[in-house]
Design a protein around this motif. Structure first.
Motif, PDB file in Angstrom:
ATOM      1  N   ILE A 175       0.835  -1.202   0.000  1.00  0.00           N
ATOM      2  CA  ILE A 175       0.000   0.000   0.000  1.00  0.00           C
ATOM      3  C   ILE A 175       0.869   1.250   0.000  1.00  0.00           C
ATOM      4  O   ILE A 175       0.608   2.202  -0.715  1.00  0.00           O
ATOM      5  CB  ILE A 175      -0.958  -0.003   1.209  1.00  0.00           C
ATOM      6  N   GLY A 176       1.933   1.200   0.813  1.00  0.00           N
ATOM      7  CA  GLY A 176       2.749   2.399   0.943  1.00  0.00           C
ATOM      8  C   GLY A 176       3.500   2.763  -0.328  1.00  0.00           C
ATOM      9  O   GLY A 176       3.597   3.937  -0.688  1.00  0.00           O
ATOM     10  N   LEU A 180       1.055   3.522  -4.561  1.00  0.00           N
ATOM     11  CA  LEU A 180       1.430   4.871  -4.975  1.00  0.00           C
ATOM     12  C   LEU A 180       1.993   4.844  -6.389  1.00  0.00           C
ATOM     13  O   LEU A 180       1.628   5.645  -7.251  1.00  0.00           O
ATOM     14  CB  LEU A 180       2.451   5.433  -3.988  1.00  0.00           C
ATOM     15  N   VAL A 183      -0.878   4.250  -8.926  1.00  0.00           N
ATOM     16  CA  VAL A 183      -1.686   5.441  -9.199  1.00  0.00           C
ATOM     17  C   VAL A 183      -0.889   6.451 -10.010  1.00  0.00           C
ATOM     18  O   VAL A 183      -1.384   7.078 -10.942  1.00  0.00           O
ATOM     19  CB  VAL A 183      -2.175   6.088  -7.887  1.00  0.00           C
ATOM     20  N   TRP A 184       0.354   6.568  -9.627  1.00  0.00           N
ATOM     21  CA  TRP A 184       1.208   7.520 -10.320  1.00  0.00           C
ATOM     22  C   TRP A 184       1.339   7.146 -11.804  1.00  0.00           C
ATOM     23  O   TRP A 184       1.186   7.966 -12.701  1.00  0.00           O
ATOM     24  CB  TRP A 184       2.580   7.528  -9.657  1.00  0.00           C
TER      25      TRP A 184
ATOM     26  N   ILE C 389      -9.712   0.000   5.439  1.00  0.00           N
ATOM     27  CA  ILE C 389      -8.285   0.072   5.128  1.00  0.00           C
ATOM     28  C   ILE C 389      -8.095   0.558   3.695  1.00  0.00           C
ATOM     29  O   ILE C 389      -7.138   1.260   3.383  1.00  0.00           O
ATOM     30  CB  ILE C 389      -7.633  -1.308   5.329  1.00  0.00           C
ATOM     31  N   LEU C 391      -8.619  -1.611   0.716  1.00  0.00           N
ATOM     32  CA  LEU C 391      -8.085  -2.598  -0.203  1.00  0.00           C
ATOM     33  C   LEU C 391      -8.906  -2.613  -1.484  1.00  0.00           C
ATOM     34  O   LEU C 391     -10.091  -2.307  -1.467  1.00  0.00           O
ATOM     35  CB  LEU C 391      -8.103  -3.976   0.454  1.00  0.00           C
ATOM     36  N   PHE C 397     -11.157   1.674  -1.338  1.00  0.00           N
ATOM     37  CA  PHE C 397     -10.094   1.798  -2.316  1.00  0.00           C
ATOM     38  C   PHE C 397     -10.391   2.903  -3.319  1.00  0.00           C
ATOM     39  O   PHE C 397      -9.503   3.694  -3.679  1.00  0.00           O
ATOM     40  CB  PHE C 397      -9.925   0.460  -3.043  1.00  0.00           C
ATOM     41  N   TRP C 401      -8.066   6.009  -4.085  1.00  0.00           N
ATOM     42  CA  TRP C 401      -7.553   6.158  -5.450  1.00  0.00           C
ATOM     43  C   TRP C 401      -7.684   7.606  -5.916  1.00  0.00           C
ATOM     44  O   TRP C 401      -6.735   8.220  -6.381  1.00  0.00           O
ATOM     45  CB  TRP C 401      -8.317   5.205  -6.367  1.00  0.00           C
ATOM     46  N   ILE C 404      -5.442  10.046  -3.915  1.00  0.00           N
ATOM     47  CA  ILE C 404      -4.034   9.987  -4.325  1.00  0.00           C
ATOM     48  C   ILE C 404      -3.849  10.629  -5.690  1.00  0.00           C
ATOM     49  O   ILE C 404      -2.911  11.394  -5.930  1.00  0.00           O
ATOM     50  CB  ILE C 404      -3.564   8.528  -4.355  1.00  0.00           C
ATOM     51  N   LEU C 405      -4.793  10.316  -6.553  1.00  0.00           N
ATOM     52  CA  LEU C 405      -4.711  10.888  -7.894  1.00  0.00           C
ATOM     53  C   LEU C 405      -4.718  12.414  -7.817  1.00  0.00           C
ATOM     54  O   LEU C 405      -3.937  13.094  -8.499  1.00  0.00           O
ATOM     55  CB  LEU C 405      -5.916  10.403  -8.698  1.00  0.00           C
ATOM     56  N   TRP C 413       3.429  14.539  -4.319  1.00  0.00           N
ATOM     57  CA  TRP C 413       3.475  13.112  -4.044  1.00  0.00           C
ATOM     58  C   TRP C 413       3.782  12.756  -2.601  1.00  0.00           C
ATOM     59  O   TRP C 413       3.370  11.707  -2.141  1.00  0.00           O
ATOM     60  CB  TRP C 413       4.386  12.390  -5.033  1.00  0.00           C
ATOM     61  N   ALA C 416       0.507  12.160  -1.194  1.00  0.00           N
ATOM     62  CA  ALA C 416      -0.032  10.865  -1.620  1.00  0.00           C
ATOM     63  C   ALA C 416       0.551   9.753  -0.757  1.00  0.00           C
ATOM     64  O   ALA C 416      -0.164   8.851  -0.307  1.00  0.00           O
ATOM     65  CB  ALA C 416       0.293  10.630  -3.085  1.00  0.00           C
ATOM     66  N   GLY C 417       1.856   9.856  -0.499  1.00  0.00           N
ATOM     67  CA  GLY C 417       2.478   8.848   0.350  1.00  0.00           C
ATOM     68  C   GLY C 417       1.885   8.845   1.746  1.00  0.00           C
ATOM     69  O   GLY C 417       1.623   7.788   2.321  1.00  0.00           O
ATOM     70  N   LEU C 420      -1.371   7.072   1.953  1.00  0.00           N
ATOM     71  CA  LEU C 420      -1.221   5.623   1.962  1.00  0.00           C
ATOM     72  C   LEU C 420      -0.713   5.128   3.309  1.00  0.00           C
ATOM     73  O   LEU C 420      -1.201   4.141   3.848  1.00  0.00           O
ATOM     74  CB  LEU C 420      -0.256   5.221   0.848  1.00  0.00           C
ATOM     75  N   LEU C 421       0.255   5.861   3.844  1.00  0.00           N
ATOM     76  CA  LEU C 421       0.783   5.451   5.141  1.00  0.00           C
ATOM     77  C   LEU C 421      -0.323   5.440   6.187  1.00  0.00           C
ATOM     78  O   LEU C 421      -0.411   4.538   7.008  1.00  0.00           O
ATOM     79  CB  LEU C 421       1.882   6.419   5.587  1.00  0.00           C
ATOM     80  N   SER C 423      -3.356   4.847   5.819  1.00  0.00           N
ATOM     81  CA  SER C 423      -4.294   3.726   5.770  1.00  0.00           C
ATOM     82  C   SER C 423      -3.681   2.487   6.419  1.00  0.00           C
ATOM     83  O   SER C 423      -4.398   1.578   6.813  1.00  0.00           O
ATOM     84  CB  SER C 423      -4.728   3.439   4.337  1.00  0.00           C
ATOM     85  N   LEU C 424      -2.357   2.485   6.558  1.00  0.00           N
ATOM     86  CA  LEU C 424      -1.758   1.364   7.274  1.00  0.00           C
ATOM     87  C   LEU C 424      -2.084   1.414   8.754  1.00  0.00           C
ATOM     88  O   LEU C 424      -2.145   0.391   9.427  1.00  0.00           O
ATOM     89  CB  LEU C 424      -0.246   1.395   7.074  1.00  0.00           C
ATOM     90  N   VAL C 427      -4.984  -0.484   9.269  1.00  0.00           N
ATOM     91  CA  VAL C 427      -4.682  -1.912   9.387  1.00  0.00           C
ATOM     92  C   VAL C 427      -4.409  -2.239  10.847  1.00  0.00           C
ATOM     93  O   VAL C 427      -4.915  -3.223  11.390  1.00  0.00           O
ATOM     94  CB  VAL C 427      -3.442  -2.279   8.550  1.00  0.00           C
TER      95      VAL C 427
END
Lengths: 490, 255, 493, 178
Positions: A175-176, A180, A183-184, C389, C391, C397, C401, C404-405, C413, C416-417, C420-421, C423-424, C427
């Motif tokens: 996921i991390g 990314l 998507v990129w 989460i 997925l 998801f 998506w 991030i887009l 970016w 964006a990272g 994502l982090l 969402s962990l 988890v």
């Protein structure tokens, strides 16, 4: 049945099997029949696909479009075929093996075990046949999740800790980083379809390509590049069939398979030739190969030793991909199959020893070869294949990889491969030597109270060991099959 | 309280008058200040007074619980019913009142855009006072607002800083009342009078009625909140035996 | 004839039903009325949505008084979508409510509970549909007051303090909002939103408007649990009765966010919000900090309801993050997350409600070994968790998506990272529950629980399946959200 | 006006809650008279009835059931002070550009309001413009307002339904509205 339909059914069949297995949870015999039947059915479904793919066809179908431009699609192509064939064939073998193992070991929660197993295989097939990065990612994640209960199967503190590491690392990387990167990629190119020669063309600067490449490679945690390899040894708390199939075949191979797919079909090997990030990755892979081998030598627990060996072997494939020439990529692809047979044999043996003799450490294996000659002989064959000695399958892939490295004038990596072979010898042969040539510990009053492993286990071990040998002689079809993935780029 | 003879007598005498006054307010609402709501409140107050002085049991005899509940519900239904009926009847009369429009931004205004500035000001000519020189005029012009701000801050402070639950609610009341003051100040026109039209409207300057309407609603909302908050306080007092925030927090930590 | 009145009926139907419930005096008839009305509301919302998509904005003059003088209901694709979310969740929650209410609330108050439930629904729908700034306040108070009541009915005494806390903070928020509206009125002389939007352009750069903007933002921020103003939410969600938690968690904050969108984009205009204020940077910072802080807090909660409540605060952060990009993609992500989050939190809280129904507790230690005792419930929880989460194949998801887009579109970016982090972190907290439920043995001194009754399972699974359906077929949700985002930005002028 | 400020300050300082409640009643009455000065007779009427009447009685009832002394808060009120001052400062900042008090030409008195003043008598037949607007033009606000009371009524019933004493007083406030 058309090829397209066969692919869809191949993905769905294990799921249907899972339902069947769950439904018959009160009847172990029926449950295991369902498992076996599904496994055989799957292989029969996958096998006929080989012919059209060899003939150059690329049967494909789109199941569902989620967002415009992003769909769940399947497509059969050579690399995927190799992976699918290996996985589905070894599932049959593993099913037989695990029936013997699980019964011999009196495990609990067997239904959950078989259900998750089937789902895992379904997603492995899905990974193999994925026609775009998105589909691949979905099945990749399903694979992670469905194997998590298998890793944590025992429910002990240790198992939970191992499971946490397993899930944590795999989700973190996928996921991390990977998501990314996906998507990129999509936001740059507007597509995620696997295309021969890559999808980027000249749309982006080499720097960005480099960043993306790093994100992908580290994002594919299943390929176990250091420093994201910790999950693999952690996952060894799982029952042995799980370690065998999933952590020698399905899961880890899904990882390196993805690496190759990304290299070949997303970036294209031509594009990568000028990207410096790949050099960095080459060194990471080389480091992983050597370091993991060194750790493996020091591990006394047999399964953990094999796990580190896997870490090291996986980086071969990454190395092959990152060398970005035709031969090394094909070598990487072949290594998926070769290593799968070799390593699964080793794991089966480790499991057989556990079931029959209740031993897990290398240092306890003294003299065991006298009691379990077949098992230990198979172990030897597997070990030799992984080391890469003719007449065993592993020798071809290693040869091609070295050749590829030489072609690219990267002699350092030829050296790395040689060194690693020596290290392989150093950690894989001692168990065999101990088993056959050292006397069993002669504690007074202690009788050897065990025998060969259950028949189901033994048979599977023989099949995979024989497979390792056969692959040496039938490597050519494999080469021919894999050739198109690189030839057409020129 | 119910033992005080004087109270009882006065109340007995007073309550009928209060009720009478309520009725007056109710039916005179069209012409003078007041109306249904105010009348109801006065009526209700009379009733509560009765309950306080003569005891609840007697009060309940006059108005049984079930009746009260029914009245509440029916009351709302009647009003809503009137609304719906009116809607339907108006529609029958002028069906085109209902318009569905495409998303053009100001259909309503365009449709009804007439010059109705009796005082001759163009609607869009907005008089803005810049920060400019802080003249006496400016001070006077904004004096009201600042009082409002000060009161608001006081109320707000009480809410945030005080730990006593009842006092918090009082703070809320002050806080809200200050906002009412803001609204009413906005609607005041110097030299204007209350917006009750006498003789069909002459050249009298009226203050802006709209904020008054809004604040009527807001006051009611405020008192509803108060009632609810206070009943919560009572329940909290039952459950915890205190109405001090700190003590409650301590008690929640311990178990 | 009826079709012309859908807009009014949307609000009036539950409003009239509420006193009816009171008159009925019985729990079960009141429940039936509630269910029927919820479904009617859903049907109306769907009709409205279809109308809006076909013909554009619908304007409805209440009482027949034309817009700036009377009150107008104004439906465009943005609030039609919100109406759909609110009524849809209510339509699933209402059938679910019965069993839990029987369990958690004294019987003689059931009918009052349903009346309050309907009022809450009225308020939420009203906020979403109205085109009048002051009317928003009125409906805001209806929904708030009824939700204070509903929360206070929780079975622990903490529910009372939670409700009180919410009451105080909610009233402050509403009053702030009122101040803001008053200031706008002082500058424009009108309360109709569309009217304000045009008249505001002329006075946009005055300090009063800026202050109004600040007050409305903070006021709504309190209501929607914007990060530092979220303090009321965890307790309120944790101690409210199960059905109430589902309804509020899935809808209340969404409606507040919608109101904020409406004010920021339609009334003030995105240019104003971007140029004059620092809303974008401000929101983004708060949203990111909120996502991380709330997620991390969630990891350490032992009361699973509270854990999910903190997760809600984090999820609100995602929605606002989408808004803070001020781009079509970002807004689409934010708006579609309104819907998606309603789906997943609804499913999760419903599953928890079923657990509470059987166990009388949602403490994580009590949930050990539940995977075997309540397989369907816990599996629903796991699937909902996967969606949370983010997925693939789940709705979560899709939202991620787009977020991030949107970040990548701007070239941010690192953000964006971070998305994502974060969402962990989800988890981490979801997995605590999964581990407890599946890989730990139940504590022996507690009685074994049995599977939840179908009346609870069916609604739960409807939402769980919706999580997957809308994660695979996104044409409806993303289509509308995209349309809505364009409407908001297009009219931002 | 100054009285308002003084009383508000006193409310803040005083710890005897009975006293506070009485003061807040007086405060409401003063507020009402301010409203009269500002031409808002209807509002004044309501404020007097509600603020000084009902609210005070409700609070007295509550105090009778709970306690009448406020304790000294344990924590230092620094943060609240800051928050309050920031809010206040924002408001002062906001008023800077507001139209002057009582300006007939200010936008709120220009746009919608004159319409009501001119036409409400003709369109609704009610001379009290406030009532006319309340019941007709913004009738749905009033419906909402009633709903709020109804909600509060239900809430009080739900919370205190079993307790006899409050049950009879509170709903009356709600009943008054209808």
């Amino acid at each position: 049945m058309t090829s397209e339909l066969a692919m869809v059914v191949a993905v769905l069949a294990p799921l249907a099997g899972a339902v069947l297995i769950a439904a018959s949870h009160r009847h172990p015999n029926r449950r295991e029949t369902a498992t076996l039947a599904t496994a055989v059915a799957l292989f029969i479904l996958v096998l006929p696909l080989l012919e059209p793919v060899m003939a150059g066809e690329r049967p494909g179908t789109t199941l569902w479009e989620i967002i415009p431009g992003i769909s769940i699609s399947l497509e059969a192509e050579p690399l995927g075929m190799v992976f699918a064939l290996v996985a589905s064939f070894l599932w049959i073998v593993t099913s037989v093996y695990s029936i013997g193992y699980m019964r011999g070991h009196h495990e609990e929660n067997q239904t959950r075990f078989y259900v998750c197993f089937a789902i895992a295989i379904s997603s492995a097939i899905g990974v193999a046949f994925a026609a775009n990065m998105f589909t691949l990612f979905i099945f990749y994640e399903v694979l992670t999740l469905s194997t998590y209960p298998l890793v944590t199967h025992h429910g002990t503190d240790e198992a939970r800790r191992g499971g946490r590491t397993y899930l944590g690392l795999l989700l973190f990387t996928s996921i991390g980083f990977q998501l990314l990167a996906i998507v990129w990629t999509w936001s740059i190119t507007g597509t995620l379809d696997f295309t021969v020669g890559g999808i980027f063309e000249d749309k982006v600067s080499p720097t960005l390509i480099g960043i993306l490449l790093l994100l992908y490679m580290f994002g594919i945690g299943k390929a176990a590049l250091m420093p994201f390899h910790r999950w693999l040894p952690a996952a060894m708390v799982a029952p042995t069939p799980v370690s065998a199939l999933l952590h020698a075949v399905a899961v880890v191979k899904a990882g390196v398979f993805t690496v190759l797919k990304v290299t070949v079909y997303v970036f294209g090997i031509d594009l990568l030739a000028d990207v410096h990030a790949k050099d960095l990755l080459l060194y990471v892979a080389a480091f992983t190969i050597i370091a993991a081998s060194l750790i493996a030598i020091r591990e006394d627990n047999l399964k953990r030793r094999l796990a580190y060996s896997t870490v090291s072997q996986l980086s071969y494939v990454v190395l092959g991909g990152m060398l970005v020439n035709e031969i090394s990529v094909i070598g990487g692809g072949m290594h998926i199959a070769m290593h799968a047979f070799g390593k699964i044999t080793l794991f089966f043996c480790a499991g057989a020893i556990l079931v029959a003799a209740h031993k897990t450490n290398v240092s306890d294996l003294d003299g065991i070869g006298r009691v379990m000659p077949i098992t230990m002989f198979a172990f030897l064959i597997g070990a030799l294949s992984v080391i890469g000695l003719p007449p065993l399958g592993g020798s071809w892939s290693k040869f091609l990889l070295a050749l590829g490295a030489a072609r690219s004038d990267q002699y350092v990596f030829v050296g790395v491969l040689m060194l690693s072979t020596l290290l392989n010898v150093a950690y894989l042969l001692p168990p065999v030597v101990r088993a056959f040539f050292l006397p069993p510990p002669n504690a007074p009053g202690q009788h050897i109270s065990f025998n060969e492993a259950p028949l189901a286990c033994l048979a599977s071990i023989c099949v995979t060991a024989a497979g390792s040998v056969l692959l040496f002689f039938f490597a050519d079809p494999l080469y021919v099959l894999l050739e198109p993935i690189v030839i057409t780029t020129r | 309280m119910r033992h005080h003879v004087i109270l009882r007598v006065i109340a007995k005498l007073g309550i009928p008058f209060i009720v009478l006054f309520a009725l007056y307010v109710q039916f005179h609402g069209d012409f003078g200040p007041g109306g249904g709501f105010q009348a109801g409140v006065i009526f209700g107050a009379a009733f509560i007074l009765y309950a306080l002085i003569f005891g609840l049991d007697n009060a309940l005899k006059v108005a049984p619980m079930n009746l009260v509940i029914t009245f509440i519900a029916v009351g709302l239904l009647v009003f809503a019913g009137v609304g719906v009926a009116r809607q339907v009847s108006r529609l029958r009369r002028a069906r085109r009142q209902f318009r569905r429009r495409t998303a053009s931004r100001h259909p309503a205004r365009r449709a009804r855009s007439r010059d109705h500035g009796r005082r001759g000001h163009d609607r869009d000519l907005l008089h803005l006072r810049g920060p400019g020189p802080v003249a006496v005029e400016f001070l006077i012009g904004h004096y009201n607002y600042w009082i409002f701000i000060f009161l608001m801050m006081l109320g707000f402070y009480v809410v945030v800083a005080r730990g006593n639950l009842v006092k918090k609610i009082i703070g809320l009341n002050i806080f809200q009342a200050s906002v009412f003051l803001l609204y009413i100040s906005i609607g005041k026109v110097l030299g204007g009078t209350a917006p009750i039209i006498i003789d069909g409207g002459g050249p009298v300057t009226y203050s802006n009625p709209l904020p008054h309407v809004l604040i009527l609603t807001a006051i009611v909302v405020g008192v509803a909140t108060t009632a609810l908050g206070l009943s919560l306080v009572i329940r909290i007092n039952e459950a915890y035996g205190t109405i001090e925030e700190d003590e409650i927090n301590d008690m929640d930590q311990e178990p | 004839m009826i079709a012309a009145h859908y807009a009014a009926l949307q609000v009036v139907a539950p409003l009239i039903a509420a006193p009816l419930c009171v008159l009925l005096r019985r729990g079960i008839p009141a429940w039936l009325v509630t269910v029927a009305i919820s479904w009617i509301a859903l049907a109306i919302a769907i009709q409205l949505l279809i109308q809006v998509l076909a013909t554009g904005t619908i304007s409805y003059e209440l009482g027949g008084w034309a817009a700036p003088w009377g009150i107008e209901y104004r439906v465009d694709s943005v609030n039609a979508f919100v109406l759909l979310i609110v009524s849809g969740i209510s339509a699933v929650t209402a059938p679910y409510a019965h069993k839990t209410v029987v369990k958690e609330i004294p019987e003689d108050r059931h009918y009052l509970f349903y009346a309050a439930y309907l009022l809450c629904l009225t308020g939420l729908l009203g906020i979403a549909i109205t085109g009048d700034a002051f009317n928003v306040f009125v409906f805001l108070e209806i929904s708030s007051l009824s939700s204070y009541v509903l929360i206070s009915l929780g079975s622990e005494r903490k529910a009372l303090t939670a409700a009180y806390q919410y009451l105080v903070m909610g009233t402050i928020g509403a009053t702030f909002f009122l101040i803001g509206v008053g200031l706008i009125y002082a500058m424009t002389g009108t309360l109709n939103m569309a009217d304000i939007a045009t008249r505001l352009d002329a006075v946009e750069n005055t300090r009063t408007v800026l202050a109004a903007f600040a007050f409305i933002t903070v006021g709504l921020g309190l209501k929607l649990a914007l990060f530092p103003l979220h303090l009321w939410l965890p307790n309120a969600y944790a101690y409210a009765p199960s059905a109430v938690t589902v309804l509020l968690a899935a809808t209340a904050t969404k409606v507040a966010i919608y109101t904020m969108l409406r004010f920021v984009f339609t009334l003030f205009g995105s240019d104003f919000a971007l140029d004059v204020t620092f809303l974008a940077e401000f929101l983004m910072a708060l949203a990111l900090v909120g996502v991380f802080a709330a997620s991390i807090t969630a990891i350490f909660q032992n009361n699973v309801k509270r854990m999910l409540a903190y997760s809600s605060v984090a999820q609100v952060g995602y929605m606002l993050l989408g808004v803070s990009f001020f781009s079509v993609t970002g807004l689409t992500g934010g708006i579609v997350h309104l819907f998606n989050h309603a789906m997943m939190k609804g499913a999760l809280f419903m599953a928890l409600g079923a657990v509470f129904y059987r166990l009388g507790s949602v403490h994580i230690d009590r949930m050990r070994g539940l995977g075997k005792q309540m397989p369907l419930t816990m599996f629903a929880f796991v699937l909902g968790g996967l969606s949370l989460i983010g997925l693939p194949l789940t709705v979560g998801f899709i939202s991620k998506w787009y977020l991030i887009l949107a970040a990548l579109e701007r070239g941010w970016w690192p953000i964006a990272g971070l998305i994502l982090l974060s969402s962990l972190l989800a988890v981490a907290y979801i997995w605590r529950v999964v581990e407890a439920a599946y890989f730990r043995d139940p504590a022996t001194h507690h009685p074994r629980a049995t599977e939840a009754p179908p009346a609870l399972l069916v609604p739960t699974w409807i939402l769980v399946l919706a999580n997957f359906y809308f994660g695979i077929d996104t044409s409806v949700t993303v289509g509308i959200a995209d349309n809505a985002a364009k409407v908001l930005l297009g009219s931002g002028g | 006006m100054a009285f308002l400020v003084i009383i508000a300050l006193a409310i803040m300082r005083l710890r005897n809650l009975f006293g506070v409640v009485m003061l807040s009643g007086i405060y409401s009455l003063l507020m009402a008279s301010v409203f009269v000065i500002l031409d808002a007779v209807d509002v004044a009427f309501t404020e007097a009835a509600v603020g000084a009447g009902i609210s005070t009685i409700l609070m007295l009832g509550t105090l009778a059931l709970t306690t009448s002394r406020e304790k000294v808060p344990m924590h230092t009120p620094l943060l609240p002070l800051v928050v309050t001052f920031v809010t206040g400062a924002m408001l002062v900042y906001g008023t800077w550009d507001m139209p002057a008090f009582g300006d007939a030409a200010a936008p709120p008195n220009q746009h919608v309001a004159p319409y009501y003043l001119e036409r409400s008598l003709a369109e609704t037949g009610v001379p009290n413009v406030v009532t006319a607007v309340l019941a007709s033009y913004r009738g749905y606000d009033t419906l909402g307002e009633l709903t709020v009371i109804f909600t509060a009524g239900i809430g009080v019933l739900l919370l205190l339904g079993r307790r006899r004493e409050k049950a009879a007083t509170k709903p009356e406030a709600g009943d008054g509205g209808s």
